[in-house]
Design an enzyme around this catalytic site. Sequence first.
Site, PDB file in Angstrom:
ATOM      1  N   GLN A  84      -8.519   5.994 -10.494  1.00 27.42           N
ATOM      2  CA  GLN A  84      -8.519   6.301 -11.933  1.00 27.42           C
ATOM      3  C   GLN A  84      -7.204   5.870 -12.589  1.00 27.42           C
ATOM      4  O   GLN A  84      -7.122   5.720 -13.806  1.00 27.42           O
ATOM      5  CB  GLN A  84      -8.744   7.801 -12.119  1.00 27.42           C
ATOM      6  CG  GLN A  84      -8.871   8.228 -13.578  1.00 27.42           C
ATOM      7  CD  GLN A  84      -8.560   9.682 -13.765  1.00 27.42           C
ATOM      8  OE1 GLN A  84      -9.141  10.535 -13.104  1.00 27.42           O
ATOM      9  NE2 GLN A  84      -7.616   9.988 -14.658  1.00 27.42           N
ATOM     10  N   LYS A  85      -6.175   5.689 -11.765  1.00 21.95           N
ATOM     11  CA  LYS A  85      -4.880   5.211 -12.274  1.00 21.95           C
ATOM     12  C   LYS A  85      -5.064   4.003 -13.201  1.00 21.95           C
ATOM     13  O   LYS A  85      -4.402   3.869 -14.217  1.00 21.95           O
ATOM     14  CB  LYS A  85      -4.013   4.857 -11.061  1.00 21.95           C
ATOM     15  CG  LYS A  85      -2.873   3.927 -11.308  1.00 21.95           C
ATOM     16  CD  LYS A  85      -1.635   4.687 -11.669  1.00 21.95           C
ATOM     17  CE  LYS A  85      -0.496   3.760 -12.002  1.00 21.95           C
ATOM     18  NZ  LYS A  85      -0.541   2.472 -11.363  1.00 21.95           N
ATOM     19  N   LEU A 108       0.821  -1.215   0.000  1.00 21.25           N
ATOM     20  CA  LEU A 108       0.000   0.000   0.000  1.00 21.25           C
ATOM     21  C   LEU A 108       0.856   1.266   0.000  1.00 21.25           C
ATOM     22  O   LEU A 108       1.919   1.318   0.618  1.00 21.25           O
ATOM     23  CB  LEU A 108      -0.926  -0.004   1.232  1.00 21.25           C
ATOM     24  CG  LEU A 108      -1.879  -1.201   1.340  1.00 21.25           C
ATOM     25  CD1 LEU A 108      -2.791  -1.041   2.566  1.00 21.25           C
ATOM     26  CD2 LEU A 108      -2.720  -1.381   0.082  1.00 21.25           C
ATOM     27  N   GLN A 116      -5.039 -12.704 -12.525  1.00 23.89           N
ATOM     28  CA  GLN A 116      -4.855 -11.530 -13.379  1.00 23.89           C
ATOM     29  C   GLN A 116      -3.406 -11.366 -13.842  1.00 23.89           C
ATOM     30  O   GLN A 116      -3.089 -10.406 -14.527  1.00 23.89           O
ATOM     31  CB  GLN A 116      -5.369 -10.258 -12.696  1.00 23.89           C
ATOM     32  CG  GLN A 116      -4.527  -9.748 -11.538  1.00 23.89           C
ATOM     33  CD  GLN A 116      -5.241  -8.633 -10.801  1.00 23.89           C
ATOM     34  OE1 GLN A 116      -6.236  -8.843 -10.126  1.00 23.89           O
ATOM     35  NE2 GLN A 116      -4.736  -7.408 -10.937  1.00 23.89           N
ATOM     36  N   HIS A 174      -3.398   4.173  -2.493  1.00 25.21           N
ATOM     37  CA  HIS A 174      -4.362   3.316  -1.784  1.00 25.21           C
ATOM     38  C   HIS A 174      -4.961   4.078  -0.593  1.00 25.21           C
ATOM     39  O   HIS A 174      -6.156   3.978  -0.319  1.00 25.21           O
ATOM     40  CB  HIS A 174      -3.663   2.050  -1.258  1.00 25.21           C
ATOM     41  CG  HIS A 174      -3.047   1.192  -2.328  1.00 25.21           C
ATOM     42  ND1 HIS A 174      -1.687   1.056  -2.472  1.00 25.21           N
ATOM     43  CD2 HIS A 174      -3.600   0.414  -3.284  1.00 25.21           C
ATOM     44  CE1 HIS A 174      -1.428   0.226  -3.470  1.00 25.21           C
ATOM     45  NE2 HIS A 174      -2.568  -0.174  -3.988  1.00 25.21           N
TER      46      HIS A 174
HETATM   47  P1  AMP Z   1      -3.459  -2.315  -6.778  1.00 26.59           P
HETATM   48  O1  AMP Z   1      -3.089  -2.656  -5.376  1.00 26.59           O
HETATM   49  O2  AMP Z   1      -2.323  -1.821  -7.603  1.00 26.59           O
HETATM   50  O3  AMP Z   1      -4.276  -3.395  -7.452  1.00 26.59           O
HETATM   51  O4  AMP Z   1      -4.434  -1.066  -6.679  1.00 26.59           O
HETATM   52  C1  AMP Z   1      -5.559  -1.091  -5.845  1.00 26.59           C
HETATM   53  C2  AMP Z   1      -6.384   0.141  -6.109  1.00 26.59           C
HETATM   54  O5  AMP Z   1      -5.596   1.298  -5.851  1.00 26.59           O
HETATM   55  C3  AMP Z   1      -6.860   0.256  -7.569  1.00 26.59           C
HETATM   56  O6  AMP Z   1      -8.187   0.728  -7.597  1.00 26.59           O
HETATM   57  C4  AMP Z   1      -5.900   1.251  -8.140  1.00 26.59           C
HETATM   58  O7  AMP Z   1      -6.432   1.974  -9.230  1.00 26.59           O
HETATM   59  C5  AMP Z   1      -5.678   2.160  -6.947  1.00 26.59           C
HETATM   60  N1  AMP Z   1      -4.435   2.920  -7.137  1.00 26.59           N
HETATM   61  C6  AMP Z   1      -3.212   2.422  -7.457  1.00 26.59           C
HETATM   62  N2  AMP Z   1      -2.331   3.432  -7.624  1.00 26.59           N
HETATM   63  C7  AMP Z   1      -3.024   4.583  -7.434  1.00 26.59           C
HETATM   64  C8  AMP Z   1      -2.682   5.974  -7.481  1.00 26.59           C
HETATM   65  N3  AMP Z   1      -1.443   6.393  -7.786  1.00 26.59           N
HETATM   66  N4  AMP Z   1      -3.650   6.869  -7.227  1.00 26.59           N
HETATM   67  C9  AMP Z   1      -4.920   6.478  -6.934  1.00 26.59           C
HETATM   68  N5  AMP Z   1      -5.305   5.196  -6.873  1.00 26.59           N
HETATM   69  C10 AMP Z   1      -4.373   4.257  -7.117  1.00 26.59           C
END
Ligand code: AMP
Length: 282
Positions: free
Chosen positions: A150-151, A34, A62, A38
Amino acid sequence: MQILRTVAELRRWSRAIHASGGNTLGLVPTMGALHAGHASLIRAARVSCTHVVVSLFVNPTQFGPEEDFVRYPRAFEVDCALAAAEGADVLFAPKVEELYPGGPDSTLVEVPRLSERLDGQTRPGHFRGVATVVAKLLIAAEPDRAFFGQKDAAQIAVVRRMTADLLLATEIVVCPIVRDADGLALSSRNAYLTSAQRTQALTLSRAVHHVESLVAQGERRASMLLASAHGAFATEPKVRIDYIALVDWSTLDPVETAVPGTLFAVAAYVGSTRLIDNAILN
Ligand code: AMP
């Protein structure tokens, strides 16, 4: 903050919350490692829901066979501390067998067409894995709202379509991209970058910035916007473009002309690390 490991425990907790009138549950799905991106989702959930569950699950379906499932960063203790500090009530951290009781023969969720676009083109099966695990989490937790960054803009299109098609009642909430001070979008995979690569990686946010500036000046033609983004990469030959695209955010179909809400998205390899960035144009 409670740590729950099984679907039965999660469902019991969610149903107890919903049994008292007026409570709302927010789910923040993550793969852990995280960071502040996150954290922003957890905070958004905290603001709009009475209860918040953060899921932490590195979802094997995935990842492609050649991808980084095994070496994906895992930092359970640090993640627990961050989720608790941001106000999560529950951290749901199941084992693979808990979410895939059918093993390799598990039922999968396929979102046609969208799943083959953008990241889905380079990562066959990726969005099937995403749609499957998000569907499982929504069915298990029964949240009122689920929070996504939105990333991962193409992922949002896939998740929105999946929830609509499967008649799931959860509202999908999208939160803005959190960036480092120099513009790099935060990502758990940034940990793979050397300091030289960290600098090269700024090409992605630079390309996004170029396109946003052109749109602000009134440019709408996809050909011009895409050319400008390619220009940003021309000065950094060590960064290999995967895709640069201007698409309708709900269908992920390419567009000729940008309109408010059009998605500009980019993916590129810095060394062997694949990074993404995007902007919703206005
Ligand atoms: P992940 O752990 O990478 O699967 O991401 C979990 C959630 O966090 C997903 O909805 C991502 O889009 C979000 N997330 C990842 N990086 C960012 C960021 N830089 N800004 C905002 N949300 C993010």
